[in-house]
Write an enzyme that holds these catalytic residues in place. Structure first.
Site, mmCIF file in Angstrom:
data_model
loop_
_atom_site.group_PDB
_atom_site.id
_atom_site.type_symbol
_atom_site.label_atom_id
_atom_site.label_comp_id
_atom_site.label_asym_id
_atom_site.label_seq_id
_atom_site.Cartn_x
_atom_site.Cartn_y
_atom_site.Cartn_z
ATOM 1 N NE ARG A 2 17.875 -49.731 -27.814
ATOM 2 C CZ ARG A 2 17.477 -48.528 -28.225
ATOM 3 N NH1 ARG A 2 17.925 -48.036 -29.373
ATOM 4 N NH2 ARG A 2 16.643 -47.816 -27.486
ATOM 5 C CG MET B 86 19.357 -46.534 -25.960
ATOM 6 S SD MET B 86 20.179 -45.841 -27.404
ATOM 7 C CE MET B 86 21.877 -46.227 -27.019
ATOM 8 C CB CYS B 87 17.543 -50.337 -21.822
ATOM 9 S SG CYS B 87 18.082 -49.482 -20.319
ATOM 10 N N GLY B 88 18.069 -52.020 -24.261
ATOM 11 C CA GLY B 88 17.605 -52.902 -25.319
ATOM 12 C C GLY B 88 16.752 -54.023 -24.767
#
Length: 298
Positions: A32, A1-3
């Site tokens: 995130r 999960m990244c932003g």
């Protein structure tokens, strides 16, 4: 999960606030991606001058007299602005290839983050708030920019594992998701002369877009073909000298939201990143369609 965050300014009066607005957006994506963060800032340059963003784990030693040393190697004036673990070099565009070779020779521990007429890339390990503060991002002006907060999954938490990735002049990419056939594309792109240096699948995505652009595709065409050729679930946001583009895979499982007003276009992984943007209460808000390329340019 990244932003992911991105901001394209239509209203030039907002350009002095680009860094401030992007910093606020980036920090909201901390949950995130708390491992590392980075941004690409696009601000005016000169057509005959190239910017080279360089990072070093030994900044004090490597950046000491770097402008003078590199200038002697390429026979041209080099200017340098130091910024935390990075240095922004400006030099004649005609000397860019020579400068790449010379940097590898005289500063082997330094890494080129990106090059271009207007693009500057700053990224490091750490919380987004700390990364933005250490690079003084909030004080930067510009026309547009993209940013990323990383939660590492398939490669190490290092500076070179952070986004954005740049594999072409004034072009970079940030990514949320996972690419399943990136090793196949890594080998194919290497045969085409586009070599990646990290183990991160995102760099392969960036190299794929660069390859398409080098072979005559428009950014829209490159983004559209990426969802056919690259397997996985992903959101790509690509920065160029003129603007930025967005594409999601066919299934579109990774979150994405966009906002547009007369003053700007914004992208984020979550709506809360828009909370402090001016006039957001009157913005058109929508979720990008799967397998559809969007692009805005000046």
């Amino acid at each position: 999960m990244c932003g992911i965050v991105g901001l394209f300014l239509k209203d030039k009066s907002l350009e002095p606030r680009l860094g401030e607005l992007l910093t606020e957006m980036l920090i909201t994506m901390t949950e995130r991606g708390p491992d590392s963060a980075g941004l690409a800032i696009y601000r005016s340059g000169q057509s005959d001058t190239a910017k080279v963003t360089v990072q070093s784990p030994n900044a004090e030693a490597d950046f000491a007299s770097l402008d003078t040393d590199l200038g002697k190697e390429i026979g041209a004036e080099v200017k340098m602005e130091r910024n935390y673990t990075h240095a922004l070099l400006t030099l004649p565009t005609a000397k860019l290839d020579e400068a790449r070779e010379a940097l590898a020779r005289i500063r082997p521990d330094a890494t080129i983050m990106g090059t271009g007429e207007s693009m500057e890339i700053y990224k490091e390990v750490g919380l987004p708030k700390d990364v933005a503060e250490n690079f003084h991002i909030s004080k930067m002006s510009g026309s547009h920019g993209i940013g990323h907060t990383r939660m590492a999954t398939e490669s190490n938490v290092t500076t070179n594992g952070a986004h954005p990735y740049s594999t072409g002049t004034d072009q970079c990419l940030v990514h949320n998701g996972s690419l399943s056939n990136h090793n196949m594309w890594r080998r194919r792109l290497a045969r085409e002369g586009l070599h990646t240096v990290s183990q991160n699948d995102t760099e392969v995505g960036a190299a794929y877009i660069s390859w398409k652009l080098q072979n005559g595709a428009s950014l829209k065409e490159a983004l559209e073909s990426s969802v056919e050729d690259i397997d996985g679930f992903f959101n790509f946001v690509v920065g160029t000298k003129d603007g930025f583009g967005v594409v999601r895979d066919h299934i579109a499982t990774k979150p994405a939201i966009m906002a547009e007003t007369d003053q700007y276009v914004a992208f984020a992984s979550e709506y809360r990143a828009f909370a402090d943007l001016p006039g957001i209460e009157n913005a058109k808000i929508w979720e990008p369609e799967p397998a559809t390329a969007y692009f805005w340019s000046h």
